[in-house]
Design a protein around this motif. Structure first.
Motif, short mmCIF file in Angstrom:
data_model
loop_
_atom_site.label_atom_id
_atom_site.label_comp_id
_atom_site.label_asym_id
_atom_site.label_seq_id
_atom_site.Cartn_x
_atom_site.Cartn_y
_atom_site.Cartn_z
N ARG A 20 92.21 43.57 120.34
CA ARG A 20 93.12 44.80 120.20
C ARG A 20 93.50 44.96 119.41
O ARG A 20 93.70 45.54 117.96
CB ARG A 20 95.14 43.71 120.41
N VAL A 21 93.78 46.95 119.53
CA VAL A 21 93.47 47.38 117.72
C VAL A 21 95.01 48.61 117.77
O VAL A 21 95.75 49.10 119.30
CB VAL A 21 92.36 48.76 118.13
N ALA A 22 95.11 48.91 116.99
CA ALA A 22 96.36 49.63 116.75
C ALA A 22 96.31 50.32 115.21
O ALA A 22 96.01 50.13 114.65
CB ALA A 22 97.67 49.03 116.21
N VAL A 23 95.76 51.74 115.17
CA VAL A 23 95.96 52.08 113.99
C VAL A 23 97.18 53.32 114.72
O VAL A 23 97.34 54.22 115.13
CB VAL A 23 94.43 52.96 114.22
N GLU A 24 97.62 53.70 112.87
CA GLU A 24 98.65 54.99 112.69
C GLU A 24 98.50 55.08 111.42
O GLU A 24 97.78 54.68 110.59
CB GLU A 24 99.90 54.05 112.94
N HIS A 25 97.99 57.10 111.63
CA HIS A 25 97.45 57.54 109.73
C HIS A 25 98.69 58.44 109.59
O HIS A 25 99.03 59.11 110.43
CB HIS A 25 96.00 58.33 110.22
N ARG A 26 99.37 58.13 108.45
CA ARG A 26 100.53 59.05 108.56
C ARG A 26 99.91 60.54 108.08
O ARG A 26 99.07 60.57 107.06
CB ARG A 26 101.62 58.11 107.22
N VAL A 27 100.64 61.67 108.31
CA VAL A 27 100.15 63.10 107.15
C VAL A 27 101.72 63.43 107.09
O VAL A 27 102.81 63.25 106.60
CB VAL A 27 99.19 63.65 108.34
N GLY A 28 101.70 64.60 105.93
CA GLY A 28 102.55 65.33 104.91
C GLY A 28 102.64 64.37 103.91
O GLY A 28 101.47 63.95 103.13
N THR A 29 103.71 64.53 102.91
CA THR A 29 103.29 64.45 101.19
C THR A 29 103.91 63.23 101.34
O THR A 29 104.75 63.09 101.40
CB THR A 29 104.48 65.69 100.67
N LEU A 30 102.70 62.17 100.68
CA LEU A 30 103.78 60.59 100.37
C LEU A 30 103.26 60.22 98.94
O LEU A 30 102.78 61.59 98.35
CB LEU A 30 102.14 59.60 101.01
N ARG A 31 104.19 59.77 98.70
CA ARG A 31 104.44 59.28 97.22
C ARG A 31 104.24 58.03 96.94
O ARG A 31 103.46 57.49 97.69
CB ARG A 31 106.34 59.57 96.83
N VAL A 32 103.91 57.64 95.82
CA VAL A 32 102.84 55.93 94.98
C VAL A 32 103.54 55.67 95.62
O VAL A 32 104.53 54.97 96.13
CB VAL A 32 103.24 56.25 93.71
N ARG A 33 102.50 54.26 96.40
CA ARG A 33 103.23 53.57 97.65
C ARG A 33 103.18 53.06 98.52
O ARG A 33 103.31 52.80 99.15
CB ARG A 33 104.51 52.78 96.56
N ASP A 34 103.18 54.48 99.32
CA ASP A 34 103.86 55.52 100.50
C ASP A 34 101.81 54.63 101.24
O ASP A 34 100.99 54.71 101.08
CB ASP A 34 103.85 56.13 100.72
N ALA A 35 102.08 53.83 102.35
CA ALA A 35 101.56 54.01 102.93
C ALA A 35 100.55 55.04 103.72
O ALA A 35 101.69 55.15 104.96
CB ALA A 35 101.19 52.84 104.38
N SER A 36 99.13 55.35 103.83
CA SER A 36 97.91 56.64 104.43
C SER A 36 98.52 56.18 106.05
O SER A 36 98.47 56.60 107.10
CB SER A 36 97.53 57.09 103.66
N VAL A 37 97.83 54.98 106.17
CA VAL A 37 97.32 54.37 107.43
C VAL A 37 97.39 53.22 107.59
O VAL A 37 97.28 51.89 106.29
CB VAL A 37 95.45 54.62 106.78
N ALA A 38 97.18 52.64 108.37
CA ALA A 38 97.73 51.16 108.65
C ALA A 38 96.61 50.63 110.20
O ALA A 38 97.16 51.71 110.90
CB ALA A 38 99.76 50.33 109.11
N ILE A 39 96.03 49.11 109.63
CA ILE A 39 95.47 49.48 111.13
C ILE A 39 95.55 47.64 111.01
O ILE A 39 95.62 47.14 110.35
CB ILE A 39 93.59 50.03 110.65
N ALA A 40 95.92 47.19 112.60
CA ALA A 40 95.79 45.74 112.79
C ALA A 40 95.13 46.29 114.47
O ALA A 40 94.83 46.31 115.29
CB ALA A 40 97.39 45.68 113.28
N CYS A 41 94.25 44.28 113.45
CA CYS A 41 93.33 44.17 114.72
C CYS A 41 93.76 42.80 115.37
O CYS A 41 93.46 42.04 113.85
CB CYS A 41 91.92 44.61 114.79
N ALA A 42 93.39 42.62 116.87
CA ALA A 42 93.65 41.11 117.62
C ALA A 42 93.12 41.33 117.88
O ALA A 42 92.54 41.60 118.40
CB ALA A 42 95.05 41.08 117.51
N HIS A 43 92.77 39.66 118.25
CA HIS A 43 91.78 38.50 118.38
C HIS A 43 92.36 36.77 118.81
O HIS A 43 92.70 36.78 117.65
CB HIS A 43 90.45 38.76 118.05
N ALA A 44 91.43 36.44 119.66
CA ALA A 44 91.42 34.98 119.84
C ALA A 44 91.42 34.59 118.89
O ALA A 44 92.03 33.18 117.96
CB ALA A 44 91.07 34.19 120.96
#
Lengths: 155, 81, 155, 81
Positions: A86-110
Motif C-alpha cells: 500500500r503506497v502513499a506519496v506526497e510532494h510539497r511545492v512552494g517555498t520551504l524552509r530548513v527542516r521542512d519536509a518536501s516529500v513523504a512516502i509511506a509503503c505498507a505491507h504484511a
C-alpha cells in the motif's frame, strides 16, 4: 498512531502534490490496514547546506498534472512489483524552509522486506522521473535552480 | 496552426524568458524537430544535448509525432525529493 | 512535522522500551536537525493474522535492562558504520491490539542512502538480537509464544 | 552460594513454571555447565540444543565463567519488532 485518522484508501495508491505542510502521521494512517505488519516511511527535508553552500530555503516547482500522473505511474509499478503493498506519496511545492519536509512516502505491507524495498524504489524513481524542480536560496542572497545532472563542485 | 505552444519550467523558463513560448514549427512534427526549432530561438543555446520533452503528460521519444492540440512541455533535469 | 517538537538528542542515539503508544512524529522530531536531508522510518504493527491464524492481539515482553542495552549497542554500531546518522528507536511492551505499532525506528542523515541503509540495519539487527518476545492471542482464545526459529506451518 | 539464580522469560518461564529459578550449581561455573544443570530440572527437556544465555545484560559464550553475583538470564528465541 493513536487518535482519529483519515479513511484509508480502498485499493490504489494515494499520491498528491500539495502546498501545505506534510502530515506524516496522516500519510501513515492512509496505508494502515488490519493486514499491515510493516510500514516504511521516507521523508526528504530541507537542509541548511548543499554542495558546500549555506542554504536558507528552497522553492519547489512542479509541472503539476504531469507530476501527479508520474507519481501515479511509480505507485502503480510498485504495487505490481510488490503485490499487496500500500503506497502513499506526497510532494510539497512552494517555498520551504530548513527542516521542512518536501516529500513523504509511506509503503505498507504484511512483511517488512517488501515495505522497505517498495519505499526505496519510490524515492529513487521519484528523484529521476517526477517533473519537480528546486531553486535553492543561499545565505548570500542568490538563488539557483539545482541541476542534478551537473557534477557537484564539492563533496 | 504554424506554431506549437510549449510549456517551460524552472531553468528553462528563465532561459527562454517565459513560462510558455510559441515555437515556429507546423505540426505534425517530431519531438526532435521541435527541439531543433527551439535551439534557433533566443535562449535555445542553453538547452542540453538531449532535453527531455513531455507530450500529454508523458515523456516522449525523439521520433514521437506532435499533433495540433497536444500539450507539449520541455522538462529540465528533475530535482524533486 | 509542524508545531512543537521535543528537544533533539545532542549526540548519541535515543533508544527506549516503552509501555505507552509510540508517537512516530515525536520520534522523527528527535532525529531532525538542520543538517538532515532524509529521514527513513520503520514501523512494525500488529496484523490480524500470522502463520494462517487469526490474531486478535499480541503481548510483548522484554528483558528490559538488557533490551535497552542491546538497542543501544545496535544504535552505536549503526552510527559507527554510517557516520553522521541520527538514530531513534522505541519498542513497546504490554498487550497490543491489531494496528498498534510495536516498534518504531527513525534514522536521519544528510543523504538518503545512509538513512535508509541504517534504518534497515536497525530493524534486521533488532529482530535477531534484542531480547523481546511476543505471545499471540488467537481468535479461538488460545495464546502462544512466537518462535521465529521454528519453521512456519503455512506461508 | 551453592546455586545460581537464573531469570526466565516468555516460553522458558512457562517451561520452568516461574520467572526466576535457582539452579543447583556452585559458581564459578561455565555457561554450558549451567545449561546442563538446567536440563536436569523439571521443564529442562523443553530447552533447545543451544539456548542463548545472557550474563550481566550481554550474550555470553558457552565457556564464559559465571561468578557469584552475576545477573544470569536464559534468552528464548527473540521475536521483537
Amino acid at each position: 498512531m493513536a487518535g482519529e485518522s483519515p479513511v484509508p484508501v480502498q485499493g490504489g495508491a494515494h499520491v498528491a502534490v500539495v502546498t501545505a505542510p506534510i502530515d506524516v502521521a496522516a500519510l501513515i494512517a492512509r496505508v494502515q490496514d488490519d493486514g499491515v505488519g510493516a510500514i516504511a516511511t521516507f521523508l526528504g527535508t530541507v537542509r541548511e547546506h548543499n554542495d558546500g553552500r549555506a542554504v536558507t530555503g528552497i522553492d519547489y516547482e512542479a509541472y503539476e498534472p504531469m507530476a501527479s500522473r508520474e507519481l501515479e505511474r511509480v505507485a502503480t509499478e510498485v504495487t505490481e512489483r510488490w503485490p499487496g503493498v500500500r503506497v502513499a506519496v506526497e510532494h510539497r511545492v512552494g517555498t520551504l524552509r530548513v527542516r521542512d519536509a518536501s516529500v513523504a512516502i509511506a509503503c505498507a505491507h504484511a512483511r517488512r522486506a517488501p515495505a522497505m524495498d517498495a519505499m526505496r524504489h519510490c524515492i529513487e524513481e521519484l528523484k529521476v522521473r517526477v517533473p519537480i524542480w528546486k531553486r535553492e536560496h543561499y545565505a548570500d542572497g542568490t538563488r539557483e535552480w539545482v541541476d542534478p545532472t551537473r557534477p557537484a563542485v564539492t563533496a | 496552426m504554424s506554431s506549437v505552444p510549449v510549456l517551460l519550467f524552472a531553468s528553462y523558463a528563465d532561459a527562454f524568458g517565459g513560462r510558455t513560448i510559441d515555437v515556429p514549427i507546423r505540426p505534425p512534427c517530431t519531438v526532435s524537430e521541435l527541439v531543433d526549432a527551439m535551439r534557433a530561438m533566443a535562449g535555445g543555446d542553453r538547452l542540453p544535448a538531449q532535453p527531455l520533452v513531455a507530450v500529454n503528460h508523458a515523456y516522449a521519444a525523439p521520433d514521437l509525432l506532435i499533433r495540433d492540440g497536444d500539450e507539449v512541455a520541455l522538462i529540465p533535469p528533475v530535482a524533486g525529493g
